[in-house]
Design a protein around this motif. Structure first.
Motif, mmCIF file in Angstrom:
data_model
loop_
_atom_site.group_PDB
_atom_site.id
_atom_site.type_symbol
_atom_site.label_atom_id
_atom_site.label_comp_id
_atom_site.label_asym_id
_atom_site.label_seq_id
_atom_site.Cartn_x
_atom_site.Cartn_y
_atom_site.Cartn_z
ATOM 1 N N TYR A 1 34.613 49.371 56.664
ATOM 2 C CA TYR A 1 33.731 49.102 55.403
ATOM 3 C C TYR A 1 34.332 49.180 53.995
ATOM 4 C CZ TYR A 1 29.447 49.522 52.329
ATOM 5 O OH TYR A 1 28.530 49.584 51.377
ATOM 6 N N MET B 1 36.701 47.092 50.117
ATOM 7 C CA MET B 1 36.317 47.214 48.778
ATOM 8 C C MET B 1 37.616 47.918 48.161
ATOM 9 S SD MET B 1 32.385 48.131 48.707
ATOM 10 C CE MET B 1 32.321 49.471 50.113
ATOM 11 N N PHE C 1 24.201 52.566 37.578
ATOM 12 C CA PHE C 1 24.962 51.261 37.051
ATOM 13 C C PHE C 1 24.446 50.261 37.878
ATOM 14 C CE2 PHE C 1 28.164 49.860 40.233
ATOM 15 C CZ PHE C 1 27.970 50.734 41.157
ATOM 16 N N LEU D 1 24.236 53.019 42.277
ATOM 17 C CA LEU D 1 23.846 51.581 41.912
ATOM 18 C C LEU D 1 22.457 51.220 41.849
ATOM 19 C CD1 LEU D 1 25.086 48.704 42.458
ATOM 20 C CD2 LEU D 1 24.293 48.922 44.858
ATOM 21 N N MET E 1 40.262 45.509 47.034
ATOM 22 C CA MET E 1 39.475 44.426 46.002
ATOM 23 C C MET E 1 39.427 45.171 44.842
ATOM 24 S SD MET E 1 38.413 41.490 45.200
ATOM 25 C CE MET E 1 37.850 40.505 46.806
ATOM 26 N N ASN E 2 38.955 46.533 44.648
ATOM 27 C CA ASN E 2 38.869 47.177 43.535
ATOM 28 C C ASN E 2 40.364 47.460 42.761
ATOM 29 O OD1 ASN E 2 36.061 47.270 43.371
ATOM 30 N ND2 ASN E 2 36.136 49.098 44.470
ATOM 31 N N ARG F 1 26.949 44.650 37.506
ATOM 32 C CA ARG F 1 28.308 44.690 37.158
ATOM 33 C C ARG F 1 29.268 45.318 38.023
ATOM 34 N NH1 ARG F 1 28.919 49.499 32.725
ATOM 35 N NH2 ARG F 1 30.582 47.934 31.951
ATOM 36 N N LEU F 2 30.722 44.907 37.982
ATOM 37 C CA LEU F 2 31.584 45.252 38.705
ATOM 38 C C LEU F 2 31.833 46.965 38.645
ATOM 39 C CD1 LEU F 2 34.234 42.606 38.590
ATOM 40 C CD2 LEU F 2 32.918 43.125 40.437
ATOM 41 N N LEU F 3 31.851 47.571 39.853
ATOM 42 C CA LEU F 3 32.254 48.989 39.839
ATOM 43 C C LEU F 3 33.194 49.168 38.925
ATOM 44 C CD1 LEU F 3 31.297 51.515 40.943
ATOM 45 C CD2 LEU F 3 32.984 51.278 42.788
ATOM 46 N N PRO G 1 31.141 56.483 43.676
ATOM 47 C CA PRO G 1 30.013 55.557 43.531
ATOM 48 C C PRO G 1 29.241 55.509 44.901
ATOM 49 C CG PRO G 1 32.132 54.615 43.756
ATOM 50 C CD PRO G 1 32.243 55.847 43.904
ATOM 51 N N GLY G 2 27.879 54.862 44.862
ATOM 52 C CA GLY G 2 27.052 54.871 46.000
ATOM 53 C C GLY G 2 25.704 54.449 45.574
ATOM 54 N N SER G 3 24.825 54.204 46.837
ATOM 55 C CA SER G 3 23.615 53.665 46.604
ATOM 56 C C SER G 3 22.683 55.287 46.474
ATOM 57 C CB SER G 3 22.930 52.967 47.811
ATOM 58 O OG SER G 3 23.776 51.900 47.768
ATOM 59 N N LYS H 1 35.679 58.098 47.837
ATOM 60 C CA LYS H 1 34.703 58.030 48.878
ATOM 61 C C LYS H 1 34.901 58.833 49.995
ATOM 62 C CE LYS H 1 32.687 53.933 47.596
ATOM 63 N NZ LYS H 1 32.453 52.853 48.440
HETATM 64 O O1 PNS Z 1 26.499 53.788 49.041
HETATM 65 P P1 PNS Z 1 27.202 52.390 49.299
HETATM 66 O O2 PNS Z 1 25.733 51.588 49.042
HETATM 67 O O3 PNS Z 1 27.898 52.067 50.337
HETATM 68 O O4 PNS Z 1 27.670 51.816 48.002
HETATM 69 C C1 PNS Z 1 28.360 50.693 47.887
HETATM 70 C C2 PNS Z 1 28.691 50.363 46.307
HETATM 71 C C3 PNS Z 1 27.823 50.897 45.214
HETATM 72 C C4 PNS Z 1 29.933 51.381 45.929
HETATM 73 C C5 PNS Z 1 29.133 48.835 46.244
HETATM 74 O O5 PNS Z 1 28.369 48.127 46.650
HETATM 75 C C6 PNS Z 1 29.823 48.422 44.767
HETATM 76 O O6 PNS Z 1 30.749 48.853 44.353
HETATM 77 N N1 PNS Z 1 28.651 47.665 44.173
HETATM 78 C C7 PNS Z 1 28.878 47.295 42.696
HETATM 79 C C8 PNS Z 1 29.412 45.933 42.596
HETATM 80 C C9 PNS Z 1 31.008 45.708 42.740
HETATM 81 O O7 PNS Z 1 31.832 46.279 42.253
HETATM 82 N N2 PNS Z 1 31.363 45.008 43.943
HETATM 83 C C10 PNS Z 1 32.499 44.586 44.340
HETATM 84 C C11 PNS Z 1 33.039 45.839 45.289
HETATM 85 S S1 PNS Z 1 34.837 45.299 46.000
#
Ligand code: PNS
Length: 160
Positions: free
Chosen positions: A97, A101, A68, A32, A104-105, A71-73, A3-5, A87
């Motif tokens: 950073y 995440m 996407f 995203l 949390m995931n 919603r949650l990843l 995943p990513g921007s 990642k």
């Molecule tokens: O390329 P990036 O901007 O570092 O990617 C960040 C991304 C898209 C992986 C993160 O923002 C994300 O997972 N967003 C989706 C919403 C979500 O699930 N947020 C809780 C993450 S713990």
């Protein structure tokens, strides 16, 4: 799942995607889409840049690219049946950073995040730095696909 921007994709992203393809049978790039925050490029453009760059590297058939948002990843991961979130890590700043995440995931659904060290030659390459350099007239050749470089130059011309 990677995943990513991807706003826009860099050679650093592509390096990590190639490494992911070497490890997994199937890789899904999830881009995203945040309607509340206009990116530099539209999500359609970002997806197109990734798809064509993967095609050029001969791994287009091993990777699916989709948007996407809202919603949650981890929900997307669950829907896809993803084994892991993959990642790239450039260094300790990325780790700082990414770690919350990843935790949390995992807390939410148990999904693991796999960190792949990227090519050290691309350690300085990020979408935001590339955009800043391009905006101020610097040459970003060799940091992003040529098509992305040309799009950055064109958008910089349109702004001035
Ligand atoms: O390329 P990036 O901007 O570092 O990617 C960040 C991304 C898209 C992986 C993160 O923002 C994300 O997972 N967003 C989706 C919403 C979500 O699930 N947020 C809780 C993450 S713990």
């Amino acid at each position: 799942m990677c995943p990513g921007s991807y706003d826009p994709v860099t050679l650093g992203h592509l390096d990590v995607l190639e490494r992911a393809v070497a490890l997994y049978d199937e890789v899904v790039v999830t881009v995203l889409h945040n309607p509340a925050k206009a990116g530099t490029f539209s999500v359609e453009d970002r997806i197109g840049f990734v798809e064509r760059a993967l095609e050029a590297r001969g791994i287009g058939d091993r990777v699916r690219v989709q948007a996407f948002g809202g919603r949650l990843l981890v929900e997307v991961a669950r829907e896809l049946g993803a084994d892991a979130i993959v990642k790239g890590l450039r260094g300790t700043t990325d780790f700082t950073y990414e770690l919350p995440m990843a935790l949390m995931n995992r807390h939410l659904t148990g999904i693991e995040t796999v960190f792949l060290p990227g090519d050290p030659a691309l350690e300085h390459v990020s979408s935001s730095l590339v955009k800043e350099v391009a905006r101020l007239g610097g040459d970003v050749t060799g940091l992003v696909p040529d098509e992305v470089r040309d799009a950055l130059v064109a958008s910089q011309r349109a702004d001035s």
